[in-house]
Design a protein around this motif. Structure first.
Motif, PDB file in Angstrom:
ATOM      1  N   GLU A 104      14.545   0.066   7.600  1.00  0.00           N
ATOM      2  CA  GLU A 104      14.143  -0.551   6.371  1.00  0.00           C
ATOM      3  C   GLU A 104      14.342   0.152   5.126  1.00  0.00           C
ATOM      4  N   THR A 105      15.687   1.018   5.088  1.00  0.00           N
ATOM      5  CA  THR A 105      16.012   1.407   3.848  1.00  0.00           C
ATOM      6  C   THR A 105      17.523   0.756   3.535  1.00  0.00           C
ATOM      7  N   LEU A 106      17.865   0.572   2.356  1.00  0.00           N
ATOM      8  CA  LEU A 106      19.075   0.248   1.806  1.00  0.00           C
ATOM      9  C   LEU A 106      19.839   1.612   1.259  1.00  0.00           C
ATOM     10  N   ARG A 107      20.978   1.889   1.559  1.00  0.00           N
ATOM     11  CA  ARG A 107      21.623   3.318   1.186  1.00  0.00           C
ATOM     12  C   ARG A 107      22.921   3.070   0.643  1.00  0.00           C
ATOM     13  N   PHE A 108      23.449   3.532  -0.812  1.00  0.00           N
ATOM     14  CA  PHE A 108      24.268   3.074  -1.535  1.00  0.00           C
ATOM     15  C   PHE A 108      25.292   4.285  -1.547  1.00  0.00           C
ATOM     16  N   TRP A 109      26.556   4.496  -1.153  1.00  0.00           N
ATOM     17  CA  TRP A 109      27.607   5.152  -0.964  1.00  0.00           C
ATOM     18  C   TRP A 109      28.874   4.964  -1.939  1.00  0.00           C
ATOM     19  N   ASN A 110      29.421   6.097  -2.687  1.00  0.00           N
ATOM     20  CA  ASN A 110      30.636   6.199  -3.024  1.00  0.00           C
ATOM     21  C   ASN A 110      31.730   6.776  -2.182  1.00  0.00           C
ATOM     22  N   ILE A 111      32.570   5.822  -1.684  1.00  0.00           N
ATOM     23  CA  ILE A 111      33.458   6.242  -0.745  1.00  0.00           C
ATOM     24  C   ILE A 111      34.909   6.059  -0.935  1.00  0.00           C
ATOM     25  N   HIS A 142      21.059   7.079   8.335  1.00  0.00           N
ATOM     26  CA  HIS A 142      20.260   6.066   8.856  1.00  0.00           C
ATOM     27  C   HIS A 142      19.473   6.445  10.256  1.00  0.00           C
ATOM     28  N   SER A 143      18.428   6.155  10.624  1.00  0.00           N
ATOM     29  CA  SER A 143      17.894   6.760  12.050  1.00  0.00           C
ATOM     30  C   SER A 143      17.905   5.477  12.759  1.00  0.00           C
ATOM     31  N   TYR A 144      18.335   4.384  12.172  1.00  0.00           N
ATOM     32  CA  TYR A 144      18.524   3.262  13.136  1.00  0.00           C
ATOM     33  C   TYR A 144      20.037   2.646  13.063  1.00  0.00           C
ATOM     34  N   ARG A 145      20.275   1.647  13.787  1.00  0.00           N
ATOM     35  CA  ARG A 145      21.498   1.003  13.692  1.00  0.00           C
ATOM     36  C   ARG A 145      21.896   0.511  12.232  1.00  0.00           C
ATOM     37  N   VAL A 146      23.236   0.908  11.943  1.00  0.00           N
ATOM     38  CA  VAL A 146      23.639   0.356  10.571  1.00  0.00           C
ATOM     39  C   VAL A 146      24.215  -1.026  10.812  1.00  0.00           C
ATOM     40  N   LEU A 147      23.367  -1.834  10.500  1.00  0.00           N
ATOM     41  CA  LEU A 147      23.906  -3.329  10.903  1.00  0.00           C
ATOM     42  C   LEU A 147      24.271  -4.197   9.729  1.00  0.00           C
ATOM     43  N   TYR A 148      23.905  -3.668   8.537  1.00  0.00           N
ATOM     44  CA  TYR A 148      24.369  -4.364   7.241  1.00  0.00           C
ATOM     45  C   TYR A 148      25.154  -3.735   6.715  1.00  0.00           C
ATOM     46  N   LEU A 149      26.334  -4.346   5.688  1.00  0.00           N
ATOM     47  CA  LEU A 149      27.274  -3.606   4.838  1.00  0.00           C
ATOM     48  C   LEU A 149      27.726  -4.553   3.980  1.00  0.00           C
ATOM     49  N   ALA A 150      27.937  -4.073   2.486  1.00  0.00           N
ATOM     50  CA  ALA A 150      28.574  -4.946   1.645  1.00  0.00           C
ATOM     51  C   ALA A 150      29.195  -3.825   0.531  1.00  0.00           C
ATOM     52  N   VAL A 151      30.210  -4.445   0.167  1.00  0.00           N
ATOM     53  CA  VAL A 151      30.986  -3.726  -0.956  1.00  0.00           C
ATOM     54  C   VAL A 151      30.678  -4.158  -2.195  1.00  0.00           C
ATOM     55  N   SER A 152      30.835  -3.327  -3.250  1.00  0.00           N
ATOM     56  CA  SER A 152      30.588  -3.503  -4.736  1.00  0.00           C
ATOM     57  C   SER A 152      31.869  -4.274  -5.212  1.00  0.00           C
ATOM     58  N   PRO A 153      31.399  -4.897  -6.149  1.00  0.00           N
ATOM     59  CA  PRO A 153      32.626  -5.734  -6.692  1.00  0.00           C
ATOM     60  C   PRO A 153      33.890  -5.019  -7.363  1.00  0.00           C
ATOM     61  N   ASP A 154      33.292  -3.881  -7.777  1.00  0.00           N
ATOM     62  CA  ASP A 154      34.660  -2.900  -8.433  1.00  0.00           C
ATOM     63  C   ASP A 154      35.140  -2.200  -7.027  1.00  0.00           C
ATOM     64  N   GLY A 155      34.527  -2.543  -5.804  1.00  0.00           N
ATOM     65  CA  GLY A 155      35.532  -1.703  -4.700  1.00  0.00           C
ATOM     66  C   GLY A 155      35.200  -0.247  -4.643  1.00  0.00           C
ATOM     67  N   GLU A 156      34.419   0.295  -5.108  1.00  0.00           N
ATOM     68  CA  GLU A 156      34.117   1.742  -5.195  1.00  0.00           C
ATOM     69  C   GLU A 156      32.875   2.233  -4.176  1.00  0.00           C
TER      70      GLU A 156
END
Length: 465
Positions: free
Chosen positions: A437-444, A414-428
Motif C-alpha cells: 500500500e505504498t507508491l514509490r518514486f525513483w529517478n533511474i 517494497h515489502s510486497y510484489r511490485v505489481l504496478y509500474l508507470a513512467v513519467s512523461p519526461d522519461g526520467e
C-alpha cells in the motif's frame, strides 16, 4: 670447473631425477644427512617446482575473491577513477603496456591474465620492434620536457565517461490504502500531462505535480464496464459495455481504446463513435492481463494467463503472431522506442524470464532468467535500457542495459510484489506500487547523455591557468 664441485652438482641433479620412493629410501641413509655429506659453503636450491604466488603487480589482482572484484567494479567515486587511471599510468611507464585509454585497461588485464595462466615464469622477456621516428604516434618528441611517454599522454588526455549514479532510495513515497495485491490488475498509470492515476478500492485517485487540463482517464471495473472520465472536471463522460467479466488491462492508441478482460476477449473501440462500432479480438484462452500498443500505432501486443503472447495488427481480427515460449502468465509487455519491431515480455512465477522478440520476422532474439516473477516492463525513452519490476520472491526493481542484458541497478524497498509500474512523461522517473500500500518514486533514467569530461587530479590541463 673443479671436479669436486662438479660431482656435487651431478649428485644433486640425479637425486631430483629419482622416483619418489627411491628418493625417500636414499634420504633414509646417512649419506643424505647434512652432517654426513661433505659440502661447501654454498647452497643452491632447486626452484623448478616452486609455485610463485606473485607475478609482478598482477598477483594482487588475480588473487582477489569474486566479491572483492565486484566491489572494485562498483567503485564509482572520483578517487576510484583516479586510482584506475594511475594504475594504467604506472603500467605504461614501468612495463610499457601501451594503454591509451582507461577502457583499454580491461583488455590489457585479460591479455596478461591469459599469459599468466599459460606460464609460471616470474619474469617475462620480449623483443621490441625497431624504433620508429619520433614524429609518429608511438614516440615522444626529443624536445619534450615531459618524463611521460606518448601513450601516457594520450591516457591522461582521453575523456572518461562520468559514472552512472542511480539513487537506491525513492525520492517520494505516497500512501496508497487499498491498493490491491493482484497480479492480473493494472492500477497505476502516468499520463503525458504529468497526471498520475491510481485505482484504490472502488475509487480512482489522481495525483498531479502540475495542472492538467482536458485529460481523459479510462477505468476498467470489476463488473466489465469501461468508463471514460474527464480528469480536469472530475465527471464521467461515458460508460462502455461489452465485457462479461472484470477488465484488468487497458491501452490507449490515439482516440482508440483497447480493453482486455477475464472473459478472454479484447475490445477495440473509438471513443468518438457509438459503442456499437467495436472490434472483438479473440485469441486468448484465459484472462487477458497485459496490453501495449507499438510506438508506430500499428500493432497491439497482448499477454494472457494462458502463457501466450499475441501480436495483432490494426486491421485483422486474428493475431498475426503467436509466441508460446513463456511458462507462466504474461503480464509484462513493452515495445522498444529505439528499435522498430522489438518487443520485450516477462513471465510469471513459474517462468521468471525476460524474452525479446523481433516482431518483423517473428524471431525470438534472446532471454534471461531474472530469478523472480516479472510483473512489469518499461523502456527508457532516452537510452537503450529498460526497467523491470518483480514479485516472488525478491520484490526488486531491476534496470537492464540492452542488448547486453547487464544489470545497471537493483532497487529494493517494497515489502510486497511490485505489481504496478508507470513512467513519467519526461522519461526520467518511474513510480512503482505494491501490495504494501505504498507508491514509490525513483529517478533511474537520464534525460540527456552527459558528455562533459569529469575533473581529475591526473588530468594534465586542470592545473593550467
Amino acid at each position: 670447473m673443479d671436479q669436486e664441485y662438479e660431482r656435487r652438482l651431478l649428485r644433486q641433479i640425479n637425486l631430483h631425477n629419482l622416483p619418489a620412493e627411491a628418493r625417500l629410501t636414499r634420504c633414509g641413509s646417512v649419506t643424505c644427512s647434512p652432517v654426513g655429506v661433505k659440502s661447501g659453503d654454498r647452497f643452491i636450491p632447486t626452484r623448478a617446482g616452486s609455485n610463485w604466488s606473485i607475478n609482478f603487480h598482477y598477483a594482487n589482482e588475480n588473487c582477489r575473491s569474486p566479491s572483492q572484484n565486484q566491489k572494485a567494479k562498483d567503485a564509482s567515486s572520483e578517487s576510484g577513477k583516479d586510482t584506475v587511471a594511475y594504475a594504467a599510468l604506472l603500467r605504461n611507464e614501468l612495463l610499457g603496456a601501451g594503454i591509451e585509454s582507461v577502457s583499454d585497461l580491461h583488455t590489457d588485464d585479460r591479455r596478461h591474465a591469459v599469459s599468466s595462466h599459460g606460464s609460471r615464469n616470474l619474469f617475462r622477456y620480449a623483443v621490441h620492434a625497431k624504433r620508429v621516428p619520433f614524429d609518429s604516434d608511438n614516440e615522444v618528441s626529443p624536445y619534450s620536457l615531459s618524463p611521460l611517454t606518448n601513450k601516457s599522454h594520450k591516457l591522461l588526455r582521453s575523456p572518461r565517461k562520468p559514472a552512472r549514479k542511480i539513487s537506491k532510495i525513492p525520492f517520494k513515497v505516497l500512501d496508497a490504502p487499498e491498493l490491491q495485491d493482484d497480479f492480473y490488475l493494472n492500477l497505476v498509470d502516468w499520463s503525458a500531462g504529468n497526471l498520475l492515476s491510481v485505482g484504490l478500492g472502488a475509487c480512482v485517485y489522481l495525483w498531479s505535480a502540475c495542472t492538467s487540463q482536458g485529460s481523459l482517464v479510462a477505468v476498467g471495473t470489476h463488473k466489465g464496464y469501461v468508463q471514460i472520465w474527464d480528469a480536469a472536471g472530475g465527471r464521467k463522460l461515458t460508460g462502455l459495455e461489452g465485457h462479461s467479466a472484470r477488465v484488468g488491462a487497458l491501452a490507449w492508441n490515439g482516440e482508440q481504446l483497447s480493453s482486455g478482460s477475464r472473459d478472454r476477449v479484447i475490445l477495440q473501440r473509438d471513443i468518438r463513435t457509438p459503442s456499437s462500432a467495436e472490434r472483438r479480438l479473440q485469441g486468448h484462452r484465459q484472462e487477458v492481463c497485459g496490453l501495449k500498443w507499438s510506438p508506430d500505432h500499428q500493432h497491439l501486443a497482448s499477454g494472457g494467463n494462458d502463457n501466450k503472447l499475441l501480436v495483432w495488427n490494426s486491421s485483422s481480427l486474428l493475431p498475426v503472431q503467436q509466441y508460446g515460449e513463456h511458462l507462466a502468465a504474461v503480464k509484462a509487455i513493452a515495445w522498444s522506442p529505439h528499435q522498430h519491431g522489438l518487443l520485450a515480455s516477462g513471465g510469471g512465477t513459474a517462468d521468471r524470464c525476460l524474452r525479446f522478440w523481433n516482431t518483423l520476422t517473428g524471431q525470438a532474439l534472446q532471454s534471461t532468467d531474472t530469478g523472480s516473477q516479472v510483473c512489469n516492463l518499461a523502456w527508457s525513452k532516452h537510452a537503450n535500457e529498460l526497467v523491470s519490476t518483480h514479485g516472488y520472491s525478491q520484490n526488486q526493481i531491476l534496470v537492464w542495459k540492452y542488448p547486453s542484458l547487464t544489470q545497471v541497478a537493483k532497487l529494493t524497498g517494497h515489502s510486497y510484489r511490485v505489481l504496478y509500474l508507470a513512467v513519467s512523461p519526461d522519461g526520467e522517473a518511474i513510480v512503482t506500487g505494491a501490495g504494501d500500500e505504498t507508491l514509490r518514486f525513483w529517478n533511474i533514467f537520464s534525460k540527456t547523455r552527459c558528455t562533459k569530461e569529469s575533473k581529475s587530479v591526473l588530468n594534465l590541463f586542470t592545473r593550467i591557468r
